[in-house]
Design a protein around this motif. Structure first.
Motif, short mmCIF file in Angstrom:
data_model
loop_
_atom_site.label_atom_id
_atom_site.label_comp_id
_atom_site.label_asym_id
_atom_site.label_seq_id
_atom_site.Cartn_x
_atom_site.Cartn_y
_atom_site.Cartn_z
N ARG A 287 2.76 -3.19 -3.78
CA ARG A 287 3.47 -3.24 -5.05
C ARG A 287 3.60 -1.85 -5.67
NH1 ARG A 287 7.52 -5.21 -6.71
NH2 ARG A 287 6.79 -7.00 -5.49
N GLY A 288 2.56 -1.01 -5.51
CA GLY A 288 2.62 0.35 -6.03
C GLY A 288 3.77 1.14 -5.43
N MET A 289 3.95 1.02 -4.10
CA MET A 289 5.05 1.73 -3.45
C MET A 289 6.40 1.19 -3.91
SD MET A 289 3.43 3.93 -1.61
CE MET A 289 2.05 3.82 -2.73
N LYS A 290 6.49 -0.13 -4.01
CA LYS A 290 7.75 -0.75 -4.43
C LYS A 290 8.08 -0.38 -5.87
CE LYS A 290 11.33 -3.44 -4.06
NZ LYS A 290 12.48 -2.99 -3.27
N THR A 291 7.09 -0.38 -6.72
CA THR A 291 7.32 -0.02 -8.12
C THR A 291 7.70 1.44 -8.26
OG1 THR A 291 5.82 -1.73 -8.94
CG2 THR A 291 6.23 0.12 -10.40
N LEU B 114 17.19 8.81 -8.14
CA LEU B 114 16.73 9.35 -6.86
C LEU B 114 16.72 8.25 -5.81
CD1 LEU B 114 13.80 11.50 -8.31
CD2 LEU B 114 16.09 12.29 -7.65
N ALA B 115 17.91 7.76 -5.47
CA ALA B 115 18.02 6.60 -4.59
C ALA B 115 17.53 6.89 -3.18
CB ALA B 115 19.48 6.13 -4.55
N ALA B 116 17.82 8.06 -2.65
CA ALA B 116 17.41 8.38 -1.27
C ALA B 116 15.89 8.44 -1.17
CB ALA B 116 18.03 9.71 -0.84
N GLU B 117 15.24 9.08 -2.13
CA GLU B 117 13.78 9.14 -2.12
C GLU B 117 13.18 7.76 -2.33
OE1 GLU B 117 10.15 11.68 -4.21
OE2 GLU B 117 12.24 12.12 -4.73
N ALA B 118 13.84 6.95 -3.13
CA ALA B 118 13.34 5.59 -3.38
C ALA B 118 13.26 4.78 -2.10
CB ALA B 118 14.23 4.88 -4.40
N LYS B 119 14.21 4.97 -1.21
CA LYS B 119 14.23 4.22 0.05
C LYS B 119 12.99 4.52 0.89
CE LYS B 119 19.24 3.65 0.53
NZ LYS B 119 20.44 3.96 1.36
N LEU B 120 12.47 5.75 0.81
CA LEU B 120 11.27 6.10 1.56
C LEU B 120 10.08 5.28 1.09
CD1 LEU B 120 11.67 10.00 1.63
CD2 LEU B 120 12.27 8.37 3.42
N TYR B 121 9.99 5.09 -0.22
CA TYR B 121 8.88 4.31 -0.76
C TYR B 121 9.09 2.81 -0.56
CZ TYR B 121 6.78 8.54 -2.49
OH TYR B 121 6.18 9.77 -2.55
N ASP B 122 10.35 2.37 -0.54
CA ASP B 122 10.63 0.99 -0.16
C ASP B 122 10.11 0.72 1.26
OD1 ASP B 122 11.91 -0.02 -2.46
OD2 ASP B 122 13.84 0.81 -1.85
N ALA B 123 10.34 1.68 2.15
CA ALA B 123 9.90 1.53 3.53
C ALA B 123 8.37 1.49 3.62
CB ALA B 123 10.45 2.66 4.39
N LYS B 124 7.70 2.30 2.81
CA LYS B 124 6.24 2.29 2.80
C LYS B 124 5.73 0.94 2.29
CE LYS B 124 5.63 7.27 2.12
NZ LYS B 124 5.07 8.33 1.25
N ALA B 125 6.36 0.43 1.25
CA ALA B 125 5.98 -0.88 0.72
C ALA B 125 6.10 -1.95 1.79
CB ALA B 125 6.84 -1.24 -0.49
N GLU B 126 7.16 -1.89 2.56
CA GLU B 126 7.37 -2.88 3.61
C GLU B 126 6.32 -2.77 4.70
OE1 GLU B 126 9.10 -6.09 5.69
OE2 GLU B 126 9.09 -5.44 3.59
N GLN B 127 5.86 -1.56 4.98
CA GLN B 127 4.79 -1.39 5.97
C GLN B 127 3.51 -2.11 5.52
OE1 GLN B 127 5.19 3.09 6.30
NE2 GLN B 127 4.73 2.60 8.42
#
Length: 478
Positions: free
Chosen positions: A232-236, A246-259
């Motif tokens: 949840r921290g990564m997704k938030t 910062l949409a491109a950087e956000a995608k990196l943290y979305d990917a971490k959340a999914e991991q």
């Protein structure tokens, strides 16, 4: 003459108190027991306000009451209700206290618990090398700060210098320092930052970085609740980045959340037992203790069947009062109408042990506002949502609810909701009703409704309505 002056003064004070009370959150219901529960909870919650002369500034108790302190976990879980009953200034101060005390010397932890003097509570802190700390805390604070932004519209919960630094350090330096990367969760050291003179018998050293909120397993290496908080921290944090463009950087943290989410589903689900393991020990084995609650609290489950089994597990056993205080809000999100009411009445029953624990009264308030009445907000789109989760024959009314920098009043029943915007600007109201309804009638005009599925795989029908300042709008379904 003196007698008449005294009477006049008493009359003035009484009416001032009544006036102040009328401007705070009020709840009325055809369910007399539920109304009594709210009144008890509100009175108790407000009794925990700090005093004006306390050195820490504005605050409320969010720990064991005798400590005159607030801890990171409890503040995270009490902050939404605190906002609802007018303690927003205290929220801001307490979040800044935690954010401002994150430190390299404490391996990017803050102070777990701060007292009314603005110092780390002695019960949990001896020095920067010896202190109690549950590693979920940083992500709980981060996520709660985001929720407060969505509810209030106050961007400083995201971008204020101290909080922005706290968020960034938590999703980067903190994870590296405590070896919390997705591929290290089961192989990390039991005590990654133990000093040369580490003493396992000293709880201030052994508990400096607990990998769970569950504290009863001595050799716990990882808790599923910590992984849920990481997810949840990564997704938030991704949502925060998107808010800032910062949409491109956000995608990196979305990917971490999914991991992290995938790790939970692949490593922690027990097909044999039909439930999630909740901890992994230093001996290399999985086990069950507390923890399921936080899979719901951090909202990390996508599989509706497994989610139902988590809820079944929660409802099948007894819990401590801290866990129970979350249930009215959490179960309300999934449409468990009867159980929500049962827990609210249990938590406010004068015979319930430890009902004076601060999380309890705050949990009841949030459970009524968001669990029973389904009220939520999203500052990004200036929208307030309502969804009745009460009993079929009940009608509930909330007045003076502060949200999105205005106050609103809402009256709900199963098929009819009235929404009053007492603010000075328009707001978007999403009127939701359980079930599939082709039309929603708004102030006598029938309009085509949209449908969507919400938590618990419930079908709801909804309509977005612009509500002007100082206007009341009524929506209903047939």
């Amino acid at each position: 003459m003196i007698r008449y002056v005294a009477i006049a003064l008493m009359w003035f004070i009484f009416n001032q108190d009544c006036f102040a009370q009328s401007k705070t959150l009020q709840f009325r219901s055809t369910d007399a027991a539920l109304q009594t529960a709210f009144e008890r909870a509100k009175e108790m919650a407000l009794s925990y306000r700090g005093k004006s002369g306390d050195l820490v500034g504005e605050w409320y108790e969010a720990a064991l009451p005798e400590r005159s302190a607030f801890c990171m976990r409890d503040v995270s879980h009490q902050s939404m209700a605190a906002e609802m009953i007018g303690l927003g200034k205290a929220n801001k101060n307490m979040f800044l206290q935690f954010a401002g005390n994150i430190s390299d010397s404490r391996d990017w932890c803050s102070y777990w618990e701060i007292n009314k003097e603005g110092k780390p509570a002695p019960a949990d802190y001896r020095s920067d090398e010896e202190f109690w700390y549950n590693l979920n805390a940083n992500f709980d604070i981060l996520n709660s700060a985001w929720k407060l932004y969505l509810w209030t519209g106050d961007r400083s919960y995201v971008n204020g210098p101290k909080l922005a630094n706290f968020h960034k350090k938590s999703v980067n330096d903190y994870i590296r320092r405590w070896v919390l990367q997705p591929d290290s969760l089961l192989s990390r050291p039991l005590h990654p930052n133990a000093g040369a003179s580490y003493d396992d018998e000293d709880s201030f050293q052994r508990c400096r970085g607990l990998a769970s909120y569950s504290e009863g397993v001595h050799d716990l290496k990882m808790g599923v609740d910590l992984i849920a908080s990481l997810c949840r921290g990564m997704k938030t944090y991704a949502d925060m980045l998107r808010l800032n463009g910062l949409a491109a950087e956000a995608k990196l943290y979305d990917a971490k959340a999914e991991q992290y989410r995938q790790h939970i589903e692949k490593q922690w689900w027990s097909e044999k037992n039909g439930k999630y393991f909740t901890y992994y020990s230093s001996a290399g084995s999985f086990g069950h203790t507390e923890g399921e609650t936080f899979l719901l609290w951090f909202d990390v489950l996508n599989d509706s069947t497994r989610t139902r089994k988590v809820i079944d597990e929660i409802l099948s056993r007894e819990w401590n009062i801290e866990n129970e205080s979350y249930f009215p809000y959490l179960l309300g999100q999934y449409g468990y109408t009867r159980q929500v009411r049962d827990y609210i009445l249990h938590l406010t029953d004068l015979k319930t042990k430890r009902r004076e624990y601060p999380e309890v009264s705050y949990g009841v308030i949030q459970g009524i506002v968001q669990g029973v009445m389904g009220i939520d907000a999203d500052a990004r789109v200036n929208r307030i949502t309502t969804l009745f989760n009460g009993r079929a024959d009940d009608t509930h009314t909330l007045e003076n609810l502060p949200v999105l920098q205005r106050k609103i009043s809402v009256t709900e029943s199963r098929s009819k909701t009235s929404f009053q915007n007492t603010g000075s600007s328009a707001v978007q109201w999403r009127a939701m009703f359980t079930g599939k309804h082709p039309f929603i009638t708004v102030d006598g005009v029938k309009r085509k409704a949209a449908q969507m599925t919400v938590k618990g795989a419930r079908m709801v029908s909804y309509l977005d309505v612009n509500v002007a300042a100082s206007r009341q709008v009524t929506a209903r379904v047939d």
